[in-house]
Design a protein around this motif. Structure first.
Motif, PDB file in Angstrom:
ATOM      1  N   ALA A   8       0.828  -1.201   0.000  1.00  0.00           N
ATOM      2  CA  ALA A   8       0.000   0.000   0.000  1.00  0.00           C
ATOM      3  C   ALA A   8       0.866   1.257   0.000  1.00  0.00           C
ATOM      4  CB  ALA A   8      -0.911  -0.004   1.239  1.00  0.00           C
ATOM      5  N   ARG A   9       0.386   2.256  -0.748  1.00  0.00           N
ATOM      6  CA  ARG A   9       1.015   3.576  -0.809  1.00  0.00           C
ATOM      7  C   ARG A   9       2.473   3.505  -1.263  1.00  0.00           C
ATOM      8  NH1 ARG A   9      -2.398   7.113   1.332  1.00  0.00           N
ATOM      9  NH2 ARG A   9      -0.820   8.740   1.316  1.00  0.00           N
ATOM     10  N   ARG A  10       2.739   2.635  -2.204  1.00  0.00           N
ATOM     11  CA  ARG A  10       4.084   2.482  -2.752  1.00  0.00           C
ATOM     12  C   ARG A  10       4.039   2.640  -4.278  1.00  0.00           C
ATOM     13  NH1 ARG A  10       8.246  -0.644  -0.697  1.00  0.00           N
ATOM     14  NH2 ARG A  10       7.286  -0.182   1.332  1.00  0.00           N
ATOM     15  N   PHE A  11       5.044   3.277  -4.842  1.00  0.00           N
ATOM     16  CA  PHE A  11       5.149   3.431  -6.288  1.00  0.00           C
ATOM     17  C   PHE A  11       6.535   2.989  -6.742  1.00  0.00           C
ATOM     18  CE2 PHE A  11       1.405   6.034  -6.000  1.00  0.00           C
ATOM     19  CZ  PHE A  11       0.837   5.988  -7.267  1.00  0.00           C
ATOM     20  N   SER A  27      -5.511  -8.669  -7.860  1.00  0.00           N
ATOM     21  CA  SER A  27      -6.305  -8.204  -6.730  1.00  0.00           C
ATOM     22  C   SER A  27      -5.864  -6.789  -6.387  1.00  0.00           C
ATOM     23  CB  SER A  27      -6.121  -9.124  -5.520  1.00  0.00           C
ATOM     24  OG  SER A  27      -4.779  -9.087  -5.061  1.00  0.00           O
ATOM     25  N   GLY A  28      -6.758  -6.042  -5.755  1.00  0.00           N
ATOM     26  CA  GLY A  28      -6.452  -4.656  -5.456  1.00  0.00           C
ATOM     27  C   GLY A  28      -6.574  -3.797  -6.712  1.00  0.00           C
ATOM     28  N   ALA A  29      -6.207  -2.549  -6.586  1.00  0.00           N
ATOM     29  CA  ALA A  29      -6.265  -1.615  -7.704  1.00  0.00           C
ATOM     30  C   ALA A  29      -4.895  -0.999  -7.918  1.00  0.00           C
ATOM     31  CB  ALA A  29      -7.297  -0.512  -7.438  1.00  0.00           C
ATOM     32  N   LEU A  30      -4.552  -0.790  -9.167  1.00  0.00           N
ATOM     33  CA  LEU A  30      -3.267  -0.199  -9.533  1.00  0.00           C
ATOM     34  C   LEU A  30      -3.462   1.222 -10.040  1.00  0.00           C
ATOM     35  CD1 LEU A  30      -1.490  -3.085 -11.499  1.00  0.00           C
ATOM     36  CD2 LEU A  30      -0.826  -2.180  -9.261  1.00  0.00           C
ATOM     37  N   THR A  31      -2.538   2.092  -9.694  1.00  0.00           N
ATOM     38  CA  THR A  31      -2.487   3.428 -10.258  1.00  0.00           C
ATOM     39  C   THR A  31      -1.346   3.470 -11.267  1.00  0.00           C
ATOM     40  OG1 THR A  31      -3.267   4.427  -8.202  1.00  0.00           O
ATOM     41  CG2 THR A  31      -2.210   5.892  -9.778  1.00  0.00           C
ATOM     42  N   VAL A  32      -1.644   3.911 -12.485  1.00  0.00           N
ATOM     43  CA  VAL A  32      -0.641   3.989 -13.539  1.00  0.00           C
ATOM     44  C   VAL A  32      -0.551   5.439 -13.991  1.00  0.00           C
ATOM     45  CG1 VAL A  32       0.087   3.156 -15.806  1.00  0.00           C
ATOM     46  CG2 VAL A  32      -1.194   1.636 -14.276  1.00  0.00           C
ATOM     47  N   ILE A  33       0.628   6.019 -13.847  1.00  0.00           N
ATOM     48  CA  ILE A  33       0.863   7.415 -14.214  1.00  0.00           C
ATOM     49  C   ILE A  33       1.840   7.431 -15.382  1.00  0.00           C
ATOM     50  CG2 ILE A  33       1.716   9.660 -13.432  1.00  0.00           C
ATOM     51  CD1 ILE A  33       1.067   8.764 -10.578  1.00  0.00           C
ATOM     52  N   GLY A  58       1.837   2.115  -9.164  1.00  0.00           N
ATOM     53  CA  GLY A  58       1.766   2.033  -7.715  1.00  0.00           C
ATOM     54  C   GLY A  58       0.383   1.613  -7.281  1.00  0.00           C
ATOM     55  N   SER A  59       0.143   1.651  -5.970  1.00  0.00           N
ATOM     56  CA  SER A  59      -1.149   1.259  -5.430  1.00  0.00           C
ATOM     57  C   SER A  59      -1.385   1.976  -4.105  1.00  0.00           C
ATOM     58  CB  SER A  59      -1.202  -0.261  -5.222  1.00  0.00           C
ATOM     59  OG  SER A  59      -2.455  -0.650  -4.694  1.00  0.00           O
ATOM     60  N   LEU A  60      -2.616   2.445  -3.902  1.00  0.00           N
ATOM     61  CA  LEU A  60      -2.958   3.097  -2.647  1.00  0.00           C
ATOM     62  C   LEU A  60      -3.158   2.080  -1.526  1.00  0.00           C
ATOM     63  CD1 LEU A  60      -5.473   5.848  -3.807  1.00  0.00           C
ATOM     64  CD2 LEU A  60      -3.112   6.160  -3.081  1.00  0.00           C
ATOM     65  N   LEU A  61      -3.713   0.901  -1.860  1.00  0.00           N
ATOM     66  CA  LEU A  61      -4.057  -0.084  -0.836  1.00  0.00           C
ATOM     67  C   LEU A  61      -3.278  -1.385  -0.961  1.00  0.00           C
ATOM     68  CD1 LEU A  61      -7.950   0.375  -0.796  1.00  0.00           C
ATOM     69  CD2 LEU A  61      -6.256   1.409   0.724  1.00  0.00           C
ATOM     70  N   GLY A  62      -2.392  -1.494  -1.942  1.00  0.00           N
ATOM     71  CA  GLY A  62      -1.661  -2.734  -2.176  1.00  0.00           C
ATOM     72  C   GLY A  62      -2.318  -3.548  -3.279  1.00  0.00           C
ATOM     73  N   SER A  63      -1.511  -4.251  -4.064  1.00  0.00           N
ATOM     74  CA  SER A  63      -2.064  -4.999  -5.194  1.00  0.00           C
ATOM     75  C   SER A  63      -1.150  -6.141  -5.606  1.00  0.00           C
ATOM     76  CB  SER A  63      -2.268  -4.058  -6.391  1.00  0.00           C
ATOM     77  OG  SER A  63      -2.747  -4.764  -7.515  1.00  0.00           O
ATOM     78  N   GLU A  64      -1.778  -7.237  -6.011  1.00  0.00           N
ATOM     79  CA  GLU A  64      -1.093  -8.348  -6.668  1.00  0.00           C
ATOM     80  C   GLU A  64      -1.328  -8.173  -8.164  1.00  0.00           C
ATOM     81  OE1 GLU A  64       1.164 -11.933  -6.559  1.00  0.00           O
ATOM     82  OE2 GLU A  64       0.408 -10.859  -4.797  1.00  0.00           O
ATOM     83  N   PHE A  65      -0.266  -8.188  -8.959  1.00  0.00           N
ATOM     84  CA  PHE A  65      -0.472  -7.940 -10.384  1.00  0.00           C
ATOM     85  C   PHE A  65       0.469  -8.768 -11.249  1.00  0.00           C
ATOM     86  CE2 PHE A  65       2.787  -4.955  -9.149  1.00  0.00           C
ATOM     87  CZ  PHE A  65       3.572  -4.739 -10.264  1.00  0.00           C
ATOM     88  N   ARG A  66       0.188  -8.763 -12.526  1.00  0.00           N
ATOM     89  CA  ARG A  66       0.979  -9.493 -13.511  1.00  0.00           C
ATOM     90  C   ARG A  66       1.492  -8.515 -14.567  1.00  0.00           C
ATOM     91  NH1 ARG A  66       0.318 -12.268  -9.905  1.00  0.00           N
ATOM     92  NH2 ARG A  66      -0.537 -14.380  -9.761  1.00  0.00           N
ATOM     93  N   HIS A 149     -10.992   7.963  -2.164  1.00  0.00           N
ATOM     94  CA  HIS A 149     -10.645   6.562  -2.379  1.00  0.00           C
ATOM     95  C   HIS A 149     -10.559   5.834  -1.046  1.00  0.00           C
ATOM     96  CE1 HIS A 149      -8.162   3.030  -3.356  1.00  0.00           C
ATOM     97  NE2 HIS A 149      -8.600   3.173  -4.589  1.00  0.00           N
ATOM     98  N   ALA A 150      -9.995   6.505  -0.036  1.00  0.00           N
ATOM     99  CA  ALA A 150      -9.874   5.892   1.289  1.00  0.00           C
ATOM    100  C   ALA A 150     -11.224   5.801   1.991  1.00  0.00           C
ATOM    101  CB  ALA A 150      -8.894   6.694   2.141  1.00  0.00           C
ATOM    102  N   ASP A 151     -12.121   6.751   1.701  1.00  0.00           N
ATOM    103  CA  ASP A 151     -13.435   6.760   2.346  1.00  0.00           C
ATOM    104  C   ASP A 151     -14.499   7.157   1.322  1.00  0.00           C
ATOM    105  OD1 ASP A 151     -15.602   6.835   4.020  1.00  0.00           O
ATOM    106  OD2 ASP A 151     -15.029   8.688   5.039  1.00  0.00           O
ATOM    107  N   PRO A 152     -14.958   6.194   0.509  1.00  0.00           N
ATOM    108  CA  PRO A 152     -15.958   6.513  -0.523  1.00  0.00           C
ATOM    109  C   PRO A 152     -17.279   7.013   0.053  1.00  0.00           C
ATOM    110  CG  PRO A 152     -14.955   4.357  -0.910  1.00  0.00           C
ATOM    111  CD  PRO A 152     -14.542   4.788   0.457  1.00  0.00           C
ATOM    112  N   ALA A 153     -17.527   6.764   1.349  1.00  0.00           N
ATOM    113  CA  ALA A 153     -18.774   7.204   1.972  1.00  0.00           C
ATOM    114  C   ALA A 153     -18.703   8.643   2.481  1.00  0.00           C
ATOM    115  CB  ALA A 153     -19.131   6.268   3.123  1.00  0.00           C
ATOM    116  N   ASP A 154     -17.588   9.312   2.275  1.00  0.00           N
ATOM    117  CA  ASP A 154     -17.448  10.705   2.710  1.00  0.00           C
ATOM    118  C   ASP A 154     -18.634  11.512   2.185  1.00  0.00           C
ATOM    119  OD1 ASP A 154     -16.656  13.532   2.720  1.00  0.00           O
ATOM    120  OD2 ASP A 154     -14.653  12.810   3.214  1.00  0.00           O
ATOM    121  N   PRO A 155     -19.409  12.151   3.080  1.00  0.00           N
ATOM    122  CA  PRO A 155     -20.662  12.796   2.655  1.00  0.00           C
ATOM    123  C   PRO A 155     -20.495  14.186   2.049  1.00  0.00           C
ATOM    124  CG  PRO A 155     -20.393  13.032   5.012  1.00  0.00           C
ATOM    125  CD  PRO A 155     -19.225  12.210   4.544  1.00  0.00           C
TER     126      PRO A 155
END
Length: 258
Positions: A8-11, A27-33, A58-66, A149-155
């Protein structure tokens, strides 16, 4: 090809390759810049990164990828010279799983070569996918997106967010569309879908997922999910679990260059 995990939180540092690369999340989500912008991909989506393109993954929450690496001369006839997001079909996923399982084996009977050729054939058929989650490059808007992203329920709505960010609601709306190509409201709706796949994939039940994402009811969440993906969360995740179960477990790798 390589199986990797990123915490998580690594690029990975920005870099480029002298070959084409396809990267997607198991699994998880990847950020690609990249030079073409910043996006987040959910599981079962992939990004095509052409030769020479400077990028970070990178990934905000961690990810397994190929990752698949494809020689420049071979890849030039595949997905194209621009970065592209596309869906990983069940067939392509199965082929990648098999390619991972037989990596390093001798190709005495040509089987490895045939698997490789089928993967290339699948990549030739790849079509751009419009449902990736764009990510702003502007630091202020990126902070907003990371918070949601960390809190999608933020009102908080656009007016409150604009006040928090020190700008008018009109300026926020204009800058967000300019950076992502979509309104903040539409972006939040797509974000919830992405997080739903992450949470359900982690074993959270449908009711708890709906609450975590800020939906008023489980039925509202199921309706939104079906509207976007064409099936209920249960059916979607059941099919995904069947495919993941067929992926042989191998040691993950964490490197300075993906």
């Amino acid at each position: 090809m390589r199986a990797q995990f990123i915490p998580a939180r690594r690029f990975f540092p920005e870099h480029s390759h002298q070959w084409h690369q396809m990267v997607y999340a198991i699994s998880g989500a990847l950020t690609v810049i990249s030079e073409g912008g910043s996006i987040v991909i959910s599981p079962e989506q992939a990004v095509w990164l052409p030769t020479g393109l400077r990028h970070r993954v990178g990934s905000l929450l961690g990810s397994e990828f190929r990752s698949l690496w494809i020689a420049d001369e071979t890849g030039s006839t595949l997905a194209g010279a621009s970065p592209m997001v596309f869906a990983v079909s069940p067939l392509l996923r199965a082929l990648i799983v098999e390619a991972t399982a037989i990596a390093g084996e001798p190709d005495d009977d040509g089987y490895v070569g045939r698997i490789t050729q089928l993967i290339l054939d699948q990549l030739r058929r790849a079509q751009p996918l419009p449902t990736a989650l764009p990510w702003p490059c502007d630091d202020t808007l990126a902070q907003l997106c990371e918070t949601l992203h960390a809190d999608p329920a933020d009102p908080r709505g656009p007016d409150e967010w604009a006040q928090c960010l020190g700008m008018s609601a009109r300026t926020l709306a204009w800058r967000f569309v300019a950076e992502t190509g979509m309104s903040l409201r539409s972006w939040r709706r797509r974000l919830r879908l992405f997080r739903a796949i992450e949470l359900l994939g982690g074993g959270m039940d449908v009711t708890r997922t709906a609450l975590e994402l800020g939906y008023s009811s489980t039925s509202a969440f199921i309706y939104a999910f079906r509207l976007e993906l064409g099936s209920s969360p249960q059916v979607f995740m059941r099919g995904r679990s069947d495919r993941v179960a067929s992926d042989p477990v191998k040691p993950s790798q964490q490197d300075s260059d993906e």
